[in-house]
Design a protein around this motif. Structure first.
Motif, PDB file in Angstrom:
ATOM      1  N   VAL A  27       0.914  -1.138  -0.090  1.00 39.24           N
ATOM      2  CA  VAL A  27       0.014  -0.078  -0.110  1.00 39.24           C
ATOM      3  C   VAL A  27       0.761   1.130   0.129  1.00 39.24           C
ATOM      4  CG1 VAL A  27      -1.877   1.289   1.179  1.00 39.24           C
ATOM      5  CG2 VAL A  27      -1.954  -1.302   1.174  1.00 39.24           C
ATOM      6  N   ARG A  28       0.608   2.083  -0.845  1.00 36.13           N
ATOM      7  CA  ARG A  28       1.465   3.449  -0.876  1.00 36.13           C
ATOM      8  C   ARG A  28       1.309   4.166   0.364  1.00 36.13           C
ATOM      9  NH1 ARG A  28       3.319   5.534  -5.804  1.00 36.13           N
ATOM     10  NH2 ARG A  28       2.816   3.919  -7.628  1.00 36.13           N
ATOM     11  N   ARG A  29       2.180   4.818   0.825  1.00 35.98           N
ATOM     12  CA  ARG A  29       2.198   5.603   2.156  1.00 35.98           C
ATOM     13  C   ARG A  29       1.299   6.890   1.901  1.00 35.98           C
ATOM     14  NH1 ARG A  29       8.050   7.367   4.369  1.00 35.98           N
ATOM     15  NH2 ARG A  29       7.938   5.299   4.627  1.00 35.98           N
ATOM     16  N   GLU A  30       0.458   7.189   2.949  1.00 37.08           N
ATOM     17  CA  GLU A  30      -0.087   8.200   2.996  1.00 37.08           C
ATOM     18  C   GLU A  30       0.051   8.965   4.515  1.00 37.08           C
ATOM     19  OE1 GLU A  30      -4.152   6.705   2.893  1.00 37.08           O
ATOM     20  OE2 GLU A  30      -4.147   6.135   0.569  1.00 37.08           O
ATOM     21  N   TYR A  31      -0.318  10.458   4.236  1.00 45.67           N
ATOM     22  CA  TYR A  31       0.243  11.019   5.351  1.00 45.67           C
ATOM     23  C   TYR A  31      -1.131  11.854   6.034  1.00 45.67           C
ATOM     24  CZ  TYR A  31       4.796  10.688   3.802  1.00 45.67           C
ATOM     25  OH  TYR A  31       5.974  10.051   3.265  1.00 45.67           O
ATOM     26  N   PRO A  32      -1.190  11.919   7.329  1.00 40.96           N
ATOM     27  CA  PRO A  32      -2.344  12.800   7.822  1.00 40.96           C
ATOM     28  C   PRO A  32      -2.355  14.032   7.672  1.00 40.96           C
ATOM     29  CG  PRO A  32      -0.900  11.965   9.670  1.00 40.96           C
ATOM     30  CD  PRO A  32      -0.372  11.603   8.374  1.00 40.96           C
ATOM     31  N   PHE A  33      -3.344  14.853   8.042  1.00 37.20           N
ATOM     32  CA  PHE A  33      -3.443  16.355   8.275  1.00 37.20           C
ATOM     33  C   PHE A  33      -3.336  16.938   6.941  1.00 37.20           C
ATOM     34  CE2 PHE A  33      -1.610  14.931  12.189  1.00 37.20           C
ATOM     35  CZ  PHE A  33      -2.597  15.214  13.122  1.00 37.20           C
ATOM     36  N   GLY A  34      -4.145  16.328   5.911  1.00 36.22           N
ATOM     37  CA  GLY A  34      -4.293  17.138   4.570  1.00 36.22           C
ATOM     38  C   GLY A  34      -2.808  16.645   3.599  1.00 36.22           C
ATOM     39  N   GLY A  35      -2.134  15.665   4.232  1.00 33.56           N
ATOM     40  CA  GLY A  35      -0.895  15.472   3.356  1.00 33.56           C
ATOM     41  C   GLY A  35       0.317  16.066   4.109  1.00 33.56           C
ATOM     42  N   LEU A  36       0.151  16.731   5.224  1.00 28.67           N
ATOM     43  CA  LEU A  36       1.456  17.369   5.912  1.00 28.67           C
ATOM     44  C   LEU A  36       1.732  18.704   5.382  1.00 28.67           C
ATOM     45  CD1 LEU A  36       3.778  14.564   6.752  1.00 28.67           C
ATOM     46  CD2 LEU A  36       2.043  15.622   8.281  1.00 28.67           C
ATOM     47  N   VAL A  37       0.769  19.418   4.729  1.00 26.68           N
ATOM     48  CA  VAL A  37       0.945  20.652   4.075  1.00 26.68           C
ATOM     49  C   VAL A  37       1.644  21.564   5.120  1.00 26.68           C
ATOM     50  CG1 VAL A  37      -0.072  22.665   2.792  1.00 26.68           C
ATOM     51  CG2 VAL A  37      -0.994  20.330   2.721  1.00 26.68           C
ATOM     52  N   SER A  38       1.137  21.948   6.176  1.00 27.92           N
ATOM     53  CA  SER A  38       1.853  22.869   7.230  1.00 27.92           C
ATOM     54  C   SER A  38       2.866  22.119   7.842  1.00 27.92           C
ATOM     55  CB  SER A  38       0.691  23.089   8.180  1.00 27.92           C
ATOM     56  OG  SER A  38       0.404  21.694   9.102  1.00 27.92           O
ATOM     57  N   GLU A  97      -4.039  11.221   3.170  1.00 20.95           N
ATOM     58  CA  GLU A  97      -4.721  10.168   3.908  1.00 20.95           C
ATOM     59  C   GLU A  97      -6.067  10.047   3.494  1.00 20.95           C
ATOM     60  OE1 GLU A  97      -5.482   8.549   8.346  1.00 20.95           O
ATOM     61  OE2 GLU A  97      -3.465   9.269   7.768  1.00 20.95           O
ATOM     62  N   ASN A  98      -6.872   8.705   3.182  1.00 21.58           N
ATOM     63  CA  ASN A  98      -8.495   8.768   3.183  1.00 21.58           C
ATOM     64  C   ASN A  98      -9.006   8.445   4.396  1.00 21.58           C
ATOM     65  OD1 ASN A  98      -7.954   9.294   0.434  1.00 21.58           O
ATOM     66  ND2 ASN A  98      -8.071   7.153  -0.300  1.00 21.58           N
ATOM     67  N   ASP A  99      -9.605   9.600   4.972  1.00 21.21           N
ATOM     68  CA  ASP A  99     -10.183   9.202   6.407  1.00 21.21           C
ATOM     69  C   ASP A  99     -11.551   8.139   6.250  1.00 21.21           C
ATOM     70  OD1 ASP A  99      -8.486  10.496   7.658  1.00 21.21           O
ATOM     71  OD2 ASP A  99      -9.432  12.513   7.565  1.00 21.21           O
ATOM     72  N   THR A 100     -12.267   8.170   5.183  1.00 23.34           N
ATOM     73  CA  THR A 100     -13.345   7.691   4.987  1.00 23.34           C
ATOM     74  C   THR A 100     -13.022   5.944   5.031  1.00 23.34           C
ATOM     75  OG1 THR A 100     -13.169   7.711   2.536  1.00 23.34           O
ATOM     76  CG2 THR A 100     -14.263   9.500   3.484  1.00 23.34           C
ATOM     77  N   GLU A 101     -11.988   5.523   4.459  1.00 23.74           N
ATOM     78  CA  GLU A 101     -11.553   4.025   4.383  1.00 23.74           C
ATOM     79  C   GLU A 101     -11.218   3.870   5.975  1.00 23.74           C
ATOM     80  OE1 GLU A 101      -8.676   3.182   1.955  1.00 23.74           O
ATOM     81  OE2 GLU A 101      -9.790   3.876  -0.226  1.00 23.74           O
ATOM     82  N   ALA A 102     -10.653   4.524   6.816  1.00 19.76           N
ATOM     83  CA  ALA A 102     -10.198   4.327   8.269  1.00 19.76           C
ATOM     84  C   ALA A 102     -11.348   4.155   9.117  1.00 19.76           C
ATOM     85  CB  ALA A 102      -9.073   5.276   8.508  1.00 19.76           C
ATOM     86  N   ASP A 103     -12.322   4.963   8.888  1.00 19.15           N
ATOM     87  CA  ASP A 103     -13.690   5.110   9.694  1.00 19.15           C
ATOM     88  C   ASP A 103     -14.437   3.886   9.455  1.00 19.15           C
ATOM     89  OD1 ASP A 103     -12.806   7.489  10.560  1.00 19.15           O
ATOM     90  OD2 ASP A 103     -14.219   8.346   9.368  1.00 19.15           O
ATOM     91  N   GLU A 104     -14.515   2.858   8.230  1.00 18.34           N
ATOM     92  CA  GLU A 104     -15.185   2.052   7.967  1.00 18.34           C
ATOM     93  C   GLU A 104     -14.798   0.704   8.573  1.00 18.34           C
ATOM     94  OE1 GLU A 104     -16.079   2.152   3.822  1.00 18.34           O
ATOM     95  OE2 GLU A 104     -17.074   3.775   3.908  1.00 18.34           O
TER      96      GLU A 104
END
Length: 164
Positions: free
Chosen positions: A133-144, A157-164
């Motif tokens: 699985v490709r790496r994903e980052y939280p908080f909108g892709g660590l923009v800040s 990061e896709n929050d919808t897949e983590a919640d389900e």
């Protein structure tokens, strides 16, 4: 009986349509230089009044002549031989005579291009999927965290897949 006549007729027609061998209308040089006989053409007379009584020479490139046996081997001609009216095109320095007929060369080139394109298509569709699985980052892709620029945005990061 009828089919053998048809086959024989087809073969005769193919021989008749085959390209005639190119003939050299000048004779190769001999040990003693001689004055060539004036060339008279069996070609049909064209209506070019500027040629007058100049011989009508066949439109055959000098590149098709044999390489040896000429008084002037560089140009493959004998001295005193009349020049064709389009000598600059038919001389040794004119456009090259194709070794392979142009329709055949086009067919071969098309087959080669089709082969490369089909090989590329096969390779692009036959490559395996990524086994992780490709790496994903939280908080909108660590923009800040990466400086706040949109160019620094990493994979979101896709929050919808983590919640389900």
């Amino acid at each position: 009986m009828n089919t053998s006549l048809t086959v024989a007729a087809r073969r005769a027609a193919l021989r008749a349509r085959a390209a005639p061998r190119l003939r050299c209308y000048a004779t190769p040089a001999t040990s003693a230089p001689t004055t060539p006989a004036p060339l008279t053409s069996t070609l049909p007379e064209d209506d070019d009044p500027q040629l007058g009584d100049y011989p009508r020479l066949p439109f055959v490139s000098k590149q098709t002549r044999p390489a040896l046996g000429w008084e002037d081997p560089q140009f493959r001609r004998n001295y005193g031989e009349p020049l064709h009216e389009q000598e600059e095109v038919l001389s040794m320095w004119g456009p090259d005579v194709p070794v392979v007929p142009p329709p055949t060369a086009l067919r071969w080139f098309s087959i080669a291009v089709l082969g490369f394109v089909s090989l590329g298509t096969l390779v692009s569709y036959a490559r395996p999927q990524i086994p992780a699985v490709r790496r994903e980052y939280p908080f909108g892709g660590l923009v800040s965290e990466l400086g706040g620029l949109e160019e620094n945005k990493a994979r979101v990061e896709n929050d919808t897949e983590a919640d389900e």
